[in-house]
Write an enzyme that holds these catalytic residues in place. Structure first.
Site, PDB file in Angstrom:
ATOM      1  N   GLN A 176      25.823  45.918  33.155  1.00 42.12           N
ATOM      2  CA  GLN A 176      25.520  46.178  32.283  1.00 42.12           C
ATOM      3  C   GLN A 176      26.331  46.839  31.268  1.00 42.12           C
ATOM      4  O   GLN A 176      26.478  46.707  30.028  1.00 42.12           O
ATOM      5  CB  GLN A 176      23.926  46.600  31.907  1.00 42.12           C
ATOM      6  CG  GLN A 176      22.590  46.497  32.337  1.00 42.12           C
ATOM      7  CD  GLN A 176      21.507  48.211  31.702  1.00 42.12           C
ATOM      8  OE1 GLN A 176      21.973  49.085  32.973  1.00 42.12           O
ATOM      9  NE2 GLN A 176      20.451  47.101  31.028  1.00 42.12           N
ATOM     10  N   ASP A 230      28.310  60.281  38.286  1.00 42.20           N
ATOM     11  CA  ASP A 230      27.843  60.077  39.743  1.00 42.20           C
ATOM     12  C   ASP A 230      28.541  58.756  40.116  1.00 42.20           C
ATOM     13  O   ASP A 230      27.913  57.666  39.042  1.00 42.20           O
ATOM     14  CB  ASP A 230      26.624  59.916  39.891  1.00 42.20           C
ATOM     15  CG  ASP A 230      26.070  59.882  41.277  1.00 42.20           C
ATOM     16  OD1 ASP A 230      26.400  60.681  42.855  1.00 42.20           O
ATOM     17  OD2 ASP A 230      25.406  59.418  41.210  1.00 42.20           O
ATOM     18  N   TYR A 287      27.692  50.287  44.571  1.00 39.94           N
ATOM     19  CA  TYR A 287      26.678  49.992  42.892  1.00 39.94           C
ATOM     20  C   TYR A 287      28.081  48.882  42.464  1.00 39.94           C
ATOM     21  O   TYR A 287      28.890  48.912  42.582  1.00 39.94           O
ATOM     22  CB  TYR A 287      26.831  51.256  41.959  1.00 39.94           C
ATOM     23  CG  TYR A 287      25.828  52.545  42.262  1.00 39.94           C
ATOM     24  CD1 TYR A 287      25.080  52.478  42.854  1.00 39.94           C
ATOM     25  CD2 TYR A 287      26.351  53.374  41.376  1.00 39.94           C
ATOM     26  CE1 TYR A 287      24.239  53.402  43.315  1.00 39.94           C
ATOM     27  CE2 TYR A 287      24.985  54.813  41.572  1.00 39.94           C
ATOM     28  CZ  TYR A 287      24.162  54.584  42.718  1.00 39.94           C
ATOM     29  OH  TYR A 287      23.386  55.851  43.102  1.00 39.94           O
ATOM     30  N   SER A 311      17.268  59.115  38.514  1.00 40.92           N
ATOM     31  CA  SER A 311      16.283  58.145  37.588  1.00 40.92           C
ATOM     32  C   SER A 311      14.957  58.986  37.015  1.00 40.92           C
ATOM     33  O   SER A 311      13.786  59.549  37.451  1.00 40.92           O
ATOM     34  CB  SER A 311      14.964  57.739  38.853  1.00 40.92           C
ATOM     35  OG  SER A 311      16.431  56.151  38.807  1.00 40.92           O
ATOM     36  N   LEU A 316      13.788  59.429  34.229  1.00 35.37           N
ATOM     37  CA  LEU A 316      13.377  58.884  33.223  1.00 35.37           C
ATOM     38  C   LEU A 316      12.491  57.737  34.039  1.00 35.37           C
ATOM     39  O   LEU A 316      12.202  56.317  32.978  1.00 35.37           O
ATOM     40  CB  LEU A 316      14.258  57.779  32.604  1.00 35.37           C
ATOM     41  CG  LEU A 316      15.043  59.388  31.780  1.00 35.37           C
ATOM     42  CD1 LEU A 316      15.539  58.263  30.309  1.00 35.37           C
ATOM     43  CD2 LEU A 316      13.689  60.269  30.652  1.00 35.37           C
ATOM     44  N   LYS A 325       9.283  52.763  26.443  1.00 39.33           N
ATOM     45  CA  LYS A 325       9.930  51.835  26.022  1.00 39.33           C
ATOM     46  C   LYS A 325       9.493  49.796  26.676  1.00 39.33           C
ATOM     47  O   LYS A 325       9.819  49.078  26.439  1.00 39.33           O
ATOM     48  CB  LYS A 325      11.840  51.017  26.161  1.00 39.33           C
ATOM     49  CG  LYS A 325      11.884  50.912  27.770  1.00 39.33           C
ATOM     50  CD  LYS A 325      13.282  51.186  27.925  1.00 39.33           C
ATOM     51  CE  LYS A 325      14.601  50.673  27.532  1.00 39.33           C
ATOM     52  NZ  LYS A 325      15.849  51.443  26.785  1.00 39.33           N
ATOM     53  N   ARG A 329      16.977  47.768  31.643  1.00 38.81           N
ATOM     54  CA  ARG A 329      16.878  47.191  32.986  1.00 38.81           C
ATOM     55  C   ARG A 329      15.955  46.797  33.350  1.00 38.81           C
ATOM     56  O   ARG A 329      15.411  46.027  34.716  1.00 38.81           O
ATOM     57  CB  ARG A 329      17.153  48.908  33.578  1.00 38.81           C
ATOM     58  CG  ARG A 329      17.045  48.726  35.356  1.00 38.81           C
ATOM     59  CD  ARG A 329      17.118  50.178  35.328  1.00 38.81           C
ATOM     60  NE  ARG A 329      18.304  50.916  35.453  1.00 38.81           N
ATOM     61  CZ  ARG A 329      18.682  52.149  35.742  1.00 38.81           C
ATOM     62  NH1 ARG A 329      17.677  52.947  36.123  1.00 38.81           N
ATOM     63  NH2 ARG A 329      19.652  53.079  35.337  1.00 38.81           N
ATOM     64  N   GLY A 353      21.149  58.263  33.244  1.00 37.44           N
ATOM     65  CA  GLY A 353      21.586  57.263  32.639  1.00 37.44           C
ATOM     66  C   GLY A 353      21.393  56.598  31.905  1.00 37.44           C
ATOM     67  O   GLY A 353      20.255  56.956  31.420  1.00 37.44           O
ATOM     68  N   ASN A 383      19.556  61.677  25.053  1.00 36.64           N
ATOM     69  CA  ASN A 383      19.015  62.402  25.744  1.00 36.64           C
ATOM     70  C   ASN A 383      19.795  63.670  26.214  1.00 36.64           C
ATOM     71  O   ASN A 383      19.364  64.027  26.739  1.00 36.64           O
ATOM     72  CB  ASN A 383      19.829  61.515  27.166  1.00 36.64           C
ATOM     73  CG  ASN A 383      18.775  59.952  27.490  1.00 36.64           C
ATOM     74  OD1 ASN A 383      17.894  59.899  26.774  1.00 36.64           O
ATOM     75  ND2 ASN A 383      19.327  59.215  28.059  1.00 36.64           N
TER      76      ASN A 383
HETATM   77  P1  NDP Z   1      16.481  57.143  34.416  1.00 31.62           P
HETATM   78  O1  NDP Z   1      14.796  57.147  35.624  1.00 31.62           O
HETATM   79  O2  NDP Z   1      16.760  58.263  33.243  1.00 31.62           O
HETATM   80  O3  NDP Z   1      17.587  55.952  34.144  1.00 31.62           O
HETATM   81  C1  NDP Z   1      18.377  55.223  32.850  1.00 31.62           C
HETATM   82  C2  NDP Z   1      17.931  54.642  32.037  1.00 31.62           C
HETATM   83  O4  NDP Z   1      16.725  54.039  31.163  1.00 31.62           O
HETATM   84  C3  NDP Z   1      19.107  54.271  31.635  1.00 31.62           C
HETATM   85  O5  NDP Z   1      19.704  52.968  31.887  1.00 31.62           O
HETATM   86  C4  NDP Z   1      18.051  53.260  29.985  1.00 31.62           C
HETATM   87  O6  NDP Z   1      17.893  51.584  30.261  1.00 31.62           O
HETATM   88  C5  NDP Z   1      16.993  53.629  30.243  1.00 31.62           C
HETATM   89  N1  NDP Z   1      17.178  55.019  29.330  1.00 31.62           N
HETATM   90  C6  NDP Z   1      18.109  56.062  28.966  1.00 31.62           C
HETATM   91  N2  NDP Z   1      17.906  56.735  28.169  1.00 31.62           N
HETATM   92  C7  NDP Z   1      17.146  56.198  27.114  1.00 31.62           C
HETATM   93  C8  NDP Z   1      16.215  56.242  26.573  1.00 31.62           C
HETATM   94  N3  NDP Z   1      17.132  57.655  25.494  1.00 31.62           N
HETATM   95  N4  NDP Z   1      15.769  55.311  25.207  1.00 31.62           N
HETATM   96  C9  NDP Z   1      15.815  54.385  25.818  1.00 31.62           C
HETATM   97  N5  NDP Z   1      16.102  53.768  27.374  1.00 31.62           N
HETATM   98  C10 NDP Z   1      16.892  54.708  27.246  1.00 31.62           C
HETATM   99  O7  NDP Z   1      17.831  57.311  35.119  1.00 31.62           O
HETATM  100  P2  NDP Z   1      18.869  56.412  36.161  1.00 31.62           P
HETATM  101  O8  NDP Z   1      17.438  55.539  37.265  1.00 31.62           O
HETATM  102  O9  NDP Z   1      20.369  55.580  36.010  1.00 31.62           O
HETATM  103  O10 NDP Z   1      19.213  57.699  37.828  1.00 31.62           O
HETATM  104  C11 NDP Z   1      20.147  58.261  36.425  1.00 31.62           C
HETATM  105  C12 NDP Z   1      21.795  58.047  38.120  1.00 31.62           C
HETATM  106  O11 NDP Z   1      21.235  58.698  39.197  1.00 31.62           O
HETATM  107  C13 NDP Z   1      22.305  57.385  38.589  1.00 31.62           C
HETATM  108  O12 NDP Z   1      22.885  56.548  37.532  1.00 31.62           O
HETATM  109  C14 NDP Z   1      22.883  56.844  39.234  1.00 31.62           C
HETATM  110  O13 NDP Z   1      23.811  57.884  39.157  1.00 31.62           O
HETATM  111  C15 NDP Z   1      21.973  58.431  40.544  1.00 31.62           C
HETATM  112  N6  NDP Z   1      20.644  57.352  41.177  1.00 31.62           N
HETATM  113  C16 NDP Z   1      20.777  57.952  42.472  1.00 31.62           C
HETATM  114  C17 NDP Z   1      20.634  57.149  43.943  1.00 31.62           C
HETATM  115  C18 NDP Z   1      20.216  57.312  45.030  1.00 31.62           C
HETATM  116  O14 NDP Z   1      19.274  56.547  45.821  1.00 31.62           O
HETATM  117  N7  NDP Z   1      20.840  58.389  45.544  1.00 31.62           N
HETATM  118  C19 NDP Z   1      18.785  55.990  43.070  1.00 31.62           C
HETATM  119  C20 NDP Z   1      19.394  55.967  42.001  1.00 31.62           C
HETATM  120  C21 NDP Z   1      19.818  56.369  40.398  1.00 31.62           C
HETATM  121  P3  NDP Z   1      18.089  50.517  29.723  1.00 31.62           P
HETATM  122  O15 NDP Z   1      18.697  50.409  28.243  1.00 31.62           O
HETATM  123  O16 NDP Z   1      18.624  49.096  30.347  1.00 31.62           O
HETATM  124  O17 NDP Z   1      16.682  50.096  29.050  1.00 31.62           O
END
Ligand code: NDP
Length: 321
Positions: free
Chosen positions: A27, A49, A54, A210, A212, A220, A230, A286, A296
């Site tokens: 993205q 991280d 990825y 994750s 959020l 959203k 996403r 994220g 955030n």
């Molecule tokens: P979140 O659940 O916080 O989701 C993040 C996504 O939410 C963003 O990419 C964005 O997506 C949206 N977002 C974030 N902040 C806002 C905001 N203020 N307003 C509106 N939309 C928002 O976290 P992730 O799922 O990304 O997980 C965080 C990290 O954890 C990952 O990057 C990774 O490093 C780790 N992870 C580890 C895993 C594992 O198996 N160990 C699995 C998954 C994640 P968008 O803009 O596209 O809508």
């Protein structure tokens, strides 16, 4: 920013950290990634991280390029990566924690990141087909070779984490010190009672993911899937189902007046809530753009707003009776 010890390890991590899943490369390009990492670092984030898997290795490459652009002092930040899924086909290179895969793959990750070592190396999932003892020895050897400083687990059952610790103790090897579990208002099972032995008794650390629920908790998705979110990314069909689940969306809507009364956004409330759990060392955030990072990071202003009454009110919405 406040910092918490990674469990009983000597190292400290910022309460909020930044991860790269789905976002880096898929993205967000190098300019946006550099801006997001800079905004996080400027807010006090010291942990970034990543994972081999990825974007098929591209996420490590782009983080490496951003780190090069940013030129930070190596001692001022921590980088993690995770191994398990593999980048190549073949019986020994996919969905595995075997010794050959681990010892070879770390070199690829370091090359892509442009680093001599990662601070944390995670086993991205458990591998029931490889003896835990073999994995513990391989992770110990990677540390001894200076390619990682600490190691941990991700989404492992409590019993397997305890086994790994016991094996390491028995052989005087580097023990795993940290788990990377999912944790948000909807998903709390990785801190269930069976994990008390891990977090309370062994003082294991946690870098939670994750927070959020992939964006669901920002509100959203209340009116469908935005085209730039996403939920619209190709190949994530399983996630779309979650993001449009009517029951979950109703809970998010009901949370909104609570966030409003705190003066927080839904994202800020949901991130700050994760930090109420004393077993959480850092909440991995994220973001797909820098404005999200800025919003955030302000979640920290609300960490002290959670009274027992407020926690109960939120639990009444999210925890089934
Ligand atoms: P979140 O659940 O916080 O989701 C993040 C996504 O939410 C963003 O990419 C964005 O997506 C949206 N977002 C974030 N902040 C806002 C905001 N203020 N307003 C509106 N939309 C928002 O976290 P992730 O799922 O990304 O997980 C965080 C990290 O954890 C990952 O990057 C990774 O490093 C780790 N992870 C580890 C895993 C594992 O198996 N160990 C699995 C998954 C994640 P968008 O803009 O596209 O809508």
């Amino acid at each position: 920013m406040k910092y918490r010890h990674l469990g009983k390890a000597g190292i400290q991590v910022s309460e909020l950290s930044l991860g790269s899943w789905v976002t880096f490369h898929t993205q967000s390009g190098i300019e946006s990634v550099t801006a997001m990492m800079a905004a996080a670092y400027d807010a006090g984030v010291n942990f970034f991280d990543n994972a081999e898997g990825y974007a098929g290795g591209k996420s490590e490459e782009i983080m490496g390029a951003a780190l090069k652009n940013l030129g930070w002092r190596r001692g001022s930040y921590l980088v993690s990566t995770k191994l398990f899924w593999g980048l190549n086909e073949g019986p020994n290179e996919q969905n595995t924690l075997n010794r050959k895969y681990l010892l070879e793959s770390i070199d690829g990750s370091l090359r892509r990141l442009g680093l001599d070592y990662v601070d944390l190396l995670f086993c991205h999932r458990a591998d029931p087909t490889t003896p835990i003892e073999e994995t513990v020895w391989a992770m110990h050897n990677i540390i001894e070779r200076g390619k990682a400083l600490y190691w941990g687990t991700s989404e492992w059952e409590a019993e397997d984490i305890l086994s790994a610790i016991d094996i390491a103790e028995r052989h005087h090897l580097h023990k795993p010190v940290v788990e990377q579990p999912v944790y948000n208002l909807f998903q709390r099972h990785r801190f269930g009672p069976e994990y008390e032995r891990v977090y309370r008794d062994r003082r294991y650390g946690s870098t939670t993911w994750s927070p959020l629920a992939s964006g669901l908790l920002t509100g959203k998705y209340n009116k469908g899937i935005p085209a730039d979110s996403r939920g619209a990314v190709e190949g994530l069909g399983w996630l779309q189902k979650e993001l449009t689940d009517a029951e979950k969306l109703a809970k998010v809507s009901a949370l909104e007046p609570i966030a409003n009364s705190m003066g927080a956004s839904l994202a800020q409330l949901s991130l700050a809530w994760c930090l109420q759990n004393p077993y959480v060392s850092t909440v991995l955030t994220g973001a797909s753009r820098v404005e999200q990072v800025r919003e955030n990071m302000k979640a920290l202003d609300f960490v002290d707003s959670f009274t027992p009454e407020l926690m109960n009110e939120i639990d009444r919405l999210f925890v089934a009776a």
